[in-house]
Design a protein around this motif. Sequence first.
Motif, PDB file in Angstrom:
ATOM      1  N   ALA A 387       5.094  12.247   0.421  1.00  0.00           N
ATOM      2  CA  ALA A 387       4.783  11.738  -0.805  1.00  0.00           C
ATOM      3  C   ALA A 387       6.284  11.734  -1.496  1.00  0.00           C
ATOM      4  O   ALA A 387       6.623  10.774  -2.309  1.00  0.00           O
ATOM      5  CB  ALA A 387       3.940  12.502  -1.622  1.00  0.00           C
ATOM      6  N   PHE A 389       9.340  11.345  -0.203  1.00  0.00           N
ATOM      7  CA  PHE A 389       9.838  10.092   0.461  1.00  0.00           C
ATOM      8  C   PHE A 389       9.249   8.854  -0.391  1.00  0.00           C
ATOM      9  O   PHE A 389       9.988   7.997  -0.549  1.00  0.00           O
ATOM     10  CB  PHE A 389       9.808  10.051   1.904  1.00  0.00           C
ATOM     11  CG  PHE A 389      10.419   8.772   2.536  1.00  0.00           C
ATOM     12  CD1 PHE A 389      11.694   8.714   2.530  1.00  0.00           C
ATOM     13  CD2 PHE A 389       9.501   7.930   3.112  1.00  0.00           C
ATOM     14  CE1 PHE A 389      12.246   7.441   3.260  1.00  0.00           C
ATOM     15  CE2 PHE A 389      10.017   7.022   3.816  1.00  0.00           C
ATOM     16  CZ  PHE A 389      11.299   6.697   3.650  1.00  0.00           C
ATOM     17  N   TYR A 390       8.219   8.636  -0.448  1.00  0.00           N
ATOM     18  CA  TYR A 390       7.584   7.569  -1.003  1.00  0.00           C
ATOM     19  C   TYR A 390       8.074   7.268  -2.424  1.00  0.00           C
ATOM     20  O   TYR A 390       8.611   6.266  -2.843  1.00  0.00           O
ATOM     21  CB  TYR A 390       5.819   7.850  -1.150  1.00  0.00           C
ATOM     22  CG  TYR A 390       5.295   6.254  -1.600  1.00  0.00           C
ATOM     23  CD1 TYR A 390       4.735   5.479  -0.585  1.00  0.00           C
ATOM     24  CD2 TYR A 390       4.960   6.398  -2.867  1.00  0.00           C
ATOM     25  CE1 TYR A 390       4.321   4.506  -1.030  1.00  0.00           C
ATOM     26  CE2 TYR A 390       4.353   4.956  -3.344  1.00  0.00           C
ATOM     27  CZ  TYR A 390       3.814   4.277  -2.298  1.00  0.00           C
ATOM     28  OH  TYR A 390       3.385   3.027  -2.873  1.00  0.00           O
ATOM     29  N   LEU A 391       8.209   8.295  -3.358  1.00  0.00           N
ATOM     30  CA  LEU A 391       8.718   7.968  -4.605  1.00  0.00           C
ATOM     31  C   LEU A 391      10.039   7.890  -4.586  1.00  0.00           C
ATOM     32  O   LEU A 391      10.509   6.807  -5.202  1.00  0.00           O
ATOM     33  CB  LEU A 391       8.562   9.525  -5.313  1.00  0.00           C
ATOM     34  CG  LEU A 391       6.740   9.778  -5.618  1.00  0.00           C
ATOM     35  CD1 LEU A 391       7.064  11.076  -6.407  1.00  0.00           C
ATOM     36  CD2 LEU A 391       6.035   8.858  -6.611  1.00  0.00           C
ATOM     37  N   GLN A 392      10.837   8.282  -3.645  1.00  0.00           N
ATOM     38  CA  GLN A 392      12.539   8.207  -3.521  1.00  0.00           C
ATOM     39  C   GLN A 392      12.691   6.700  -3.177  1.00  0.00           C
ATOM     40  O   GLN A 392      13.481   6.014  -3.554  1.00  0.00           O
ATOM     41  CB  GLN A 392      12.953   9.111  -2.435  1.00  0.00           C
ATOM     42  CG  GLN A 392      13.301  10.361  -3.050  1.00  0.00           C
ATOM     43  CD  GLN A 392      13.890  11.194  -1.834  1.00  0.00           C
ATOM     44  OE1 GLN A 392      13.009  11.903  -0.914  1.00  0.00           O
ATOM     45  NE2 GLN A 392      15.215  11.364  -1.816  1.00  0.00           N
ATOM     46  N   THR A 393      11.602   6.125  -2.257  1.00  0.00           N
ATOM     47  CA  THR A 393      11.950   4.921  -1.814  1.00  0.00           C
ATOM     48  C   THR A 393      11.758   3.504  -2.856  1.00  0.00           C
ATOM     49  O   THR A 393      11.940   2.646  -2.794  1.00  0.00           O
ATOM     50  CB  THR A 393      10.967   4.398  -0.765  1.00  0.00           C
ATOM     51  OG1 THR A 393       9.474   4.232  -1.045  1.00  0.00           O
ATOM     52  CG2 THR A 393      11.333   5.171   0.537  1.00  0.00           C
ATOM     53  N   ARG A 394      11.222   4.348  -3.899  1.00  0.00           N
ATOM     54  CA  ARG A 394      11.063   3.355  -5.104  1.00  0.00           C
ATOM     55  C   ARG A 394      12.157   3.637  -6.173  1.00  0.00           C
ATOM     56  O   ARG A 394      12.027   3.020  -7.269  1.00  0.00           O
ATOM     57  CB  ARG A 394       9.771   3.729  -5.863  1.00  0.00           C
ATOM     58  CG  ARG A 394       8.509   2.797  -5.333  1.00  0.00           C
ATOM     59  CD  ARG A 394       8.479   2.821  -3.964  1.00  0.00           C
ATOM     60  NE  ARG A 394       7.216   2.147  -3.461  1.00  0.00           N
ATOM     61  CZ  ARG A 394       7.121   1.668  -1.963  1.00  0.00           C
ATOM     62  NH1 ARG A 394       8.061   1.920  -1.127  1.00  0.00           N
ATOM     63  NH2 ARG A 394       6.217   0.870  -1.781  1.00  0.00           N
ATOM     64  N   GLY A 395      13.140   4.407  -5.732  1.00  0.00           N
ATOM     65  CA  GLY A 395      14.230   4.492  -6.645  1.00  0.00           C
ATOM     66  C   GLY A 395      14.548   5.499  -7.483  1.00  0.00           C
ATOM     67  O   GLY A 395      15.527   5.979  -8.414  1.00  0.00           O
ATOM     68  N   ILE A 396      13.366   6.775  -7.126  1.00  0.00           N
ATOM     69  CA  ILE A 396      13.335   7.996  -8.116  1.00  0.00           C
ATOM     70  C   ILE A 396      13.991   8.951  -7.347  1.00  0.00           C
ATOM     71  O   ILE A 396      13.995   9.248  -6.136  1.00  0.00           O
ATOM     72  CB  ILE A 396      12.029   8.232  -8.179  1.00  0.00           C
ATOM     73  CG1 ILE A 396      11.270   7.073  -9.020  1.00  0.00           C
ATOM     74  CG2 ILE A 396      11.928   9.806  -8.778  1.00  0.00           C
ATOM     75  CD1 ILE A 396       9.659   7.218  -9.135  1.00  0.00           C
ATOM     76  N   ASN A 397      15.189   9.782  -7.928  1.00  0.00           N
ATOM     77  CA  ASN A 397      15.872  10.582  -7.421  1.00  0.00           C
ATOM     78  C   ASN A 397      14.947  11.745  -6.975  1.00  0.00           C
ATOM     79  O   ASN A 397      13.752  11.947  -7.497  1.00  0.00           O
ATOM     80  CB  ASN A 397      16.989  11.061  -7.975  1.00  0.00           C
ATOM     81  CG  ASN A 397      16.810  11.782  -9.288  1.00  0.00           C
ATOM     82  OD1 ASN A 397      15.834  12.606  -9.430  1.00  0.00           O
ATOM     83  ND2 ASN A 397      17.159  11.360 -10.627  1.00  0.00           N
ATOM     84  N   LYS A 398      15.353  12.618  -6.027  1.00  0.00           N
ATOM     85  CA  LYS A 398      14.582  13.633  -5.495  1.00  0.00           C
ATOM     86  C   LYS A 398      14.310  14.437  -6.515  1.00  0.00           C
ATOM     87  O   LYS A 398      12.952  14.973  -6.450  1.00  0.00           O
ATOM     88  CB  LYS A 398      15.479  14.295  -4.338  1.00  0.00           C
ATOM     89  CG  LYS A 398      14.620  14.786  -3.263  1.00  0.00           C
ATOM     90  CD  LYS A 398      15.481  15.581  -2.017  1.00  0.00           C
ATOM     91  CE  LYS A 398      14.513  16.118  -1.160  1.00  0.00           C
ATOM     92  NZ  LYS A 398      15.160  16.332   0.186  1.00  0.00           N
ATOM     93  N   THR A 400      13.572  14.121  -9.664  1.00  0.00           N
ATOM     94  CA  THR A 400      12.622  13.632 -10.390  1.00  0.00           C
ATOM     95  C   THR A 400      11.163  13.668  -9.616  1.00  0.00           C
ATOM     96  O   THR A 400      10.210  13.907 -10.192  1.00  0.00           O
ATOM     97  CB  THR A 400      12.935  12.595 -10.886  1.00  0.00           C
ATOM     98  OG1 THR A 400      14.271  12.451 -11.604  1.00  0.00           O
ATOM     99  CG2 THR A 400      11.928  11.845 -11.990  1.00  0.00           C
ATOM    100  N   MET A 404       7.960  15.291 -10.647  1.00  0.00           N
ATOM    101  CA  MET A 404       6.818  14.603 -11.059  1.00  0.00           C
ATOM    102  C   MET A 404       5.445  15.136  -9.969  1.00  0.00           C
ATOM    103  O   MET A 404       4.253  15.133 -10.513  1.00  0.00           O
ATOM    104  CB  MET A 404       6.760  13.065 -10.519  1.00  0.00           C
ATOM    105  CG  MET A 404       7.889  12.205 -11.368  1.00  0.00           C
ATOM    106  SD  MET A 404       8.100  10.519 -10.773  1.00  0.00           S
ATOM    107  CE  MET A 404       6.587   9.716 -11.756  1.00  0.00           C
ATOM    108  N   MET A 405       5.882  15.484  -9.010  1.00  0.00           N
ATOM    109  CA  MET A 405       4.749  16.022  -8.193  1.00  0.00           C
ATOM    110  C   MET A 405       4.258  17.375  -8.538  1.00  0.00           C
ATOM    111  O   MET A 405       3.038  17.437  -8.326  1.00  0.00           O
ATOM    112  CB  MET A 405       5.092  15.938  -6.553  1.00  0.00           C
ATOM    113  CG  MET A 405       5.135  14.521  -6.003  1.00  0.00           C
ATOM    114  SD  MET A 405       5.597  14.486  -4.355  1.00  0.00           S
ATOM    115  CE  MET A 405       4.450  15.470  -3.748  1.00  0.00           C
ATOM    116  N   PHE A 438      11.983  13.381 -17.182  1.00  0.00           N
ATOM    117  CA  PHE A 438      11.725  11.924 -16.828  1.00  0.00           C
ATOM    118  C   PHE A 438      11.084  10.840 -17.905  1.00  0.00           C
ATOM    119  O   PHE A 438      10.432  11.734 -18.496  1.00  0.00           O
ATOM    120  CB  PHE A 438      11.209  11.660 -15.334  1.00  0.00           C
ATOM    121  CG  PHE A 438      10.039  12.314 -15.226  1.00  0.00           C
ATOM    122  CD1 PHE A 438       8.845  11.692 -15.460  1.00  0.00           C
ATOM    123  CD2 PHE A 438       9.775  13.426 -14.356  1.00  0.00           C
ATOM    124  CE1 PHE A 438       7.323  12.218 -15.398  1.00  0.00           C
ATOM    125  CE2 PHE A 438       8.656  14.327 -14.314  1.00  0.00           C
ATOM    126  CZ  PHE A 438       7.636  13.436 -14.680  1.00  0.00           C
TER     127      PHE A 438
END
Lengths: 438, 251
Positions: A387, A389-398, A400, A404-405, A438
């Motif tokens: 999860a 990784f998924y958020l990071q692939t959208r441009g969100i830094n680790k 954040t 978020m999670m 964020f």
Amino acid sequence: MSVTVKEKNASAEVKNLIDKSVSLNPAVISIRKEALEAFQKLGLPDKKAEEYRHTPITSLLQRDFDYDALLSKPSDLDPKEYFIPSVKGNIIVLINGVYSSAHSSVISPADEVHITNLSEALAGGDTMALEHFAKYADVKSDAFTAWNTASWNHGVFIRIPENAIVQTPILIYHIHDARAGQVMSASRNLFVIGRHSEVTIIEKFDSAGLSHHFSNTVTEAVVSENAHLELYSIQNDAGSRYQVGLTHIHQAGSSLVNTFTFTLNGKLIRNNLQLSLDGEGIESHMFGLYLITDDTVADNHTTVDHRKPNSFSNEIYKGIMDGNSKGVFNGKIYVRPQAQKTNAFQSNKNILLSDKATVNTKPQLEIWADDVKCSHGCTTGQLDSEALFYLQTRGINKETARAMMLYAFAIEVLNNVKHAELKTYIDQLVSERLHTNF
Amino acid sequence: MLSIKNLQAKIGDKQILNGINLEVKAGEVHAIMGPNGSGKSTLASVLAGREDYEVVQGEVEFQGQNLLDMAPEDRARAGVFLAFQYPVEIPGVSTINFMKTAVNQILKSRGQQPLDAVSFLKIMKEKMKLVDIDQSLLNRSLNEGFSGGEKKRNEIFQMAMLEPKLAILDETDSGLDIDALKIVAHGVNKLRTKSNAVIVVTHYQRLLDYIIPDFVHVLYKGKIVKSGTKDLALELEAKGYDWIKDEVAVA
Ligand SMILES: Nc1ncnc2c1ncn2[C@@H]1O[C@H](COP(=O)(O)OP(=O)(O)OP(=O)(O)O)[C@@H](O)[C@H]1O
Ligand SMILES: [Mg+2]
């Protein structure tokens, strides 16, 4: 010349403390006596005591406290900085366990809310106070309850008459002034909510100063037929707080209780929360969130006792442990033989953020009735890396993505907070803790 | 735009990519096909920066940058987008919320002003229309309880929001009904320009009827063993993979 080494023994020290705490209340002398006897019989729980197995409170009370030097002089602390600015309400302040009338203010009308120092209520012969005091918190099974019952002198008595919908919340600020030395307090509360009444009570625990301090609070709450209690406990003390607290809530038929326990800071916080469902058609929700780091120990021991048929209890406790912190969850559900058609749910979920953080979770269901629906579940894990990784692939830094999670994990508990300003306040505390900027 | 040279990657002790070479230029659509387990999703994950895979050899250059040196979020900010074969469910995080965070972090990384709530909503509404997705879905926890098709549509919605330079669509067509397939393909085509590129990973010709590829590659055992034009996809559709496997075995 012989040297005698004085062996420090916390139980003996506490016994001395109890002896020194002169009762202001002739009305409760026999109760105190019984409690003292119970305390002497039990002694403080040692390492092997099942109920305190993961919580080394007694050894810490022995190691970290100097019983000859405990502060006894009155405090000149200004409690206002610990108030929740956005939540207006009836304010009660206890400093070092002493009821401070000067800092307290009741704004609700007298026919809606009655608040006094519990010892005054008992001394003054308040029939409700006398009827309910010490009827629910069991001194024979827990040494801290016995200690409290044997030695308390101050506390909050709240009585809500029948048919009173109290819009204004009641805020109880428990503050320790540990600037000039160590503090120990044992305060005692009693809440009696009349039939068809509704009230929100918020307890918050704080301290000033750097010295170790310990609080042993016992709260008994009686929730009458069709009454509704929202009870919050906010534990975010950055000081060196050790705490054992018992809250016992006795519910009558068709009553509704929501409890919230937020533990965000402190050295060692042990919450004993007991609900007795002594009627039919009762609904009880227990929510807990512990977000801890450093060396904090947060221990929640809860008990739901279904004594009559047709009631519903639901418990959701969630924890995030970072640093060296340690979480403990123990959830007891009793369903008595006559409590048929009981619905009881329990869930405890934990996230460990560091290798050194730990959690011990233990559901304990004892069901004597056969026609019941009970479920429980506990999980402990790390953050889901897929999860993240998924958020990071959208441009969100680790960072954040992580925040978020974690926030998403906590939100399930937060979302149940009904009081809007309080929700915002706690949301902020949680967000700060999780760095969710964020 | 994208240049992959001799890319080899493993997970644990298992080598999965065995020397991939691929050149993708701006404006092009490349289809990657190949039997199950041949390494298509692995390639996509490695390009997106999944840390579980260890790159043992090779280079990947994206618009002049060494892609393999970059964190996943930096790749996204540079314009790489991966539509997951299996989109992850994240309870408590809504698509709208995290898209807002994503869009604004990307803008910030490019030195641009973040969008205010109103402009974000406006763009979002546009993109929602493009992939025919309902706002109620986007308000819900990310992918939690979404149907297979809804998840895929959500991936394309996110792609539309982020307007990537290089979109890698990993089996975005699987699990879609015919109507949804058209909508998704339409969305992808709408977003195509001369300056961006698409890699579609698929098992089926039917997607390629709508998103017409310039090149078709067959990935087998971690290598591209055959490349051709869109006709290759038709041939695969007709004949399956055995003949290719035979060719590889002979070679
Ligand atoms: N975490 C892992 N551990 C071990 N093997 C893995 C792991 N992840 C992937 N693999 C293996 O790598 C190989 C390639 O997997 P990959 O998902 O890339 O295939 P694919 O071409 O996308 O297949 P499909 O068409 O079924 O989606 C498979 O054999 C798979 O089992
Ligand atoms: Mg795949």
